[in-house]
Design a protein around this motif. Structure first.
Motif, PDB file in Angstrom:
ATOM      1  N   ASP A  74       0.858  -1.188   0.000  1.00 20.58           N
ATOM      2  CA  ASP A  74       0.000   0.000   0.000  1.00 20.58           C
ATOM      3  C   ASP A  74       0.894   1.237   0.000  1.00 20.58           C
ATOM      4  O   ASP A  74       1.005   1.943   1.001  1.00 20.58           O
ATOM      5  N   SER A  76       0.706   4.154  -0.952  1.00 28.22           N
ATOM      6  CA  SER A  76       0.119   5.459  -0.648  1.00 28.22           C
ATOM      7  C   SER A  76      -0.328   5.572   0.800  1.00 28.22           C
ATOM      8  O   SER A  76      -0.986   6.545   1.175  1.00 28.22           O
ATOM      9  N   ASN A  77      -0.006   4.572   1.635  1.00 27.97           N
ATOM     10  CA  ASN A  77      -0.463   4.614   3.022  1.00 27.97           C
ATOM     11  C   ASN A  77       0.117   5.834   3.732  1.00 27.97           C
ATOM     12  O   ASN A  77       1.202   6.308   3.390  1.00 27.97           O
ATOM     13  N   PRO A  78      -0.600   6.365   4.728  1.00 32.18           N
ATOM     14  CA  PRO A  78      -0.155   7.597   5.395  1.00 32.18           C
ATOM     15  C   PRO A  78       1.068   7.430   6.276  1.00 32.18           C
ATOM     16  O   PRO A  78       1.598   8.412   6.795  1.00 32.18           O
ATOM     17  N   SER A 367      -4.405   3.401   2.923  1.00 33.24           N
ATOM     18  CA  SER A 367      -4.698   4.639   2.203  1.00 33.24           C
ATOM     19  C   SER A 367      -6.149   4.706   1.762  1.00 33.24           C
ATOM     20  O   SER A 367      -6.627   5.771   1.357  1.00 33.24           O
TER      21      SER A 367
END
Length: 379
Positions: A74, A76-78, A367
């Motif tokens: 992932d 785009s995970n924060p 995300s």
């Protein structure tokens, strides 16, 4: 330019006697410190086809490398740990169980016993969750080291304000000597399962869905679960069923007035069925201990908590039958990655004080939320 093929091979697990598990695989020839795009493509496909994948002899993997590998699923995970800052709440049932690695806050240390020094943590005492602290009933003291239970079946997720992580990784750093325990369901069925000491138990949400009746499949596909606000604080006074699959309804949950301030927009209402991004299969993916309401397809809401829990337990209980449980027999250096949107898992086991167990766990808030039937229909 021709892209080299990956040398990685995927070997499905062979079910033990009397088991019907149809998930899990061992990954071979993977250099996790130097993964190529082709390598990761094989690993990602294996994860979503087999749900639980095992890499042997990964003692050299650093906390950063574990974090980096987990985040590839992932990108785009924060970047925050899957439970965010909720672990800082002293009343959270998760608080005693995890220690954060200072240099890599997405990676937690879990286990049992005293550890003098590890990855910037000094003189720590790890506490393996024991069913006596969470279940409404307990195995007698004299049977405690020979018998055990599922502690709590769950998804790794904050379930309030943060999306459930897509993937969790577990690395076995130190594993105590292997003895077997008899796992008891203690729910009147007589169900038991022989398990290795300190196993992590997994069940497939896809199998859980596939074995439902057609009417129950339709119900699951059309319904959503509303989770309690600050669920791990909310449930702190409640006790679990003996099979670890949800809580006993005794009115012991904390009222809203005793919780941290509630932000309504952070309350999560998630589908009961989550879709696999590679195979398209549906999983019954519900955290049974944190459920608060059921939102049905016709717009009605099941408000009564005891009824909500009974419905969820009826749907999930067949999926944790002994023959459907994979109990991983940990060896030092094992790295296990699992599809947190497709399996439930549970801590298992009772350790003696001198039995030291040291693991690293990593997951990140996703995300995006899980893909349910509404999202598929909108495509």
């Amino acid at each position: 330019m021709t892209v080299p093929e990956s040398p990685i091979t995927v070997t499905p697990l062979t079910p033990p006697p009397n088991s019907t598990i149809n998930f899990g695989a061992t990954i071979n020839n993977a250099n996790l410190q130097k993964l190529t795009p082709a390598d990761f493509a094989v690993i990602r496909k294996a994860l979503y086809e087999h749900q639980v994948i095992i890499f042997k002899n990964q003692q050299a993997l650093t906390p950063y490398e574990q974090y980096h590998l987990t985040s590839l699923f992932d990108p785009s995970n924060p970047g925050s740990y899957g439970h965010g800052a909720t672990l800082d709440a002293k009343r959270s049932i998760l608080h005693p169980d995890l220690k954060t690695i200072p240099s890599q806050p997405q990676v937690q240390v879990i286990g049992n016993g005293f550890v003098a020094s590890y990855e910037g943590l000094e003189n720590i005492t790890l506490k393996h969750p024991h069913h006596k602290t969470f279940h409404a009933t307990a195995i007698p003291d004299e049977d405690d080291l020979d018998f055990t239970r599922f502690y709590r079946w769950h998804i790794d997720a904050a379930l309030y304000g943060l999306n459930p992580p897509k993937v969790t990784s577990l690395l076995a750093v130190r594993v105590p000597g292997g003895r077997q325990q008899t796992l008891r369901y203690d729910d009147g069925t007589g169900n038991e399962l022989q398990v290795p000491l300190g196993t992590t138990a997994f069940v497939s949400g896809y199998e859980m869905f596939d074995i439902l009746s057609e009417s129950d499949k339709a119900f699951v596909l059309g319904s959503k679960i509303e989770y309690a606000a600050h669920p791990y604080i909310w449930m702190s006074g409640a006790k679990s069923l003996s099979d670890g699959l949800g809580l006993v309804s005794e009115g012991k949950e904390l009222p809203a007035t005793e919780l941290p301030p509630i932000e309504e927009e952070k309350i999560q209402i998630l589908p009961m069925a989550w879709r696999n991004p590679v195979t398209g299969r549906w999983a019954v993916q519900i955290h049974p201990s944190a459920v608060r309401r059921i939102h049905k397809a016709d717009g009605t809401v099941v408000e009564d908590l005891a009824e909500v829990r009974a419905i969820v337990h009826r749907l999930q209980r067949p999926g944790i039958a002994p023959q459907r449980v994979y109990a991983h027999d940990w060896e030092e250096g094992d790295l296990v990655l699992f599809n947190n949107h497709g399996v439930l898992h549970s801590v298992v086991g009772a350790f003696a004080k001198e039995e030291v167990r040291l693991f690293r766990q990593c997951n990140m808030a996703a995300s995006e939320g899980p893909v349910g039937p509404d999202a598929v229909e909108a495509c």
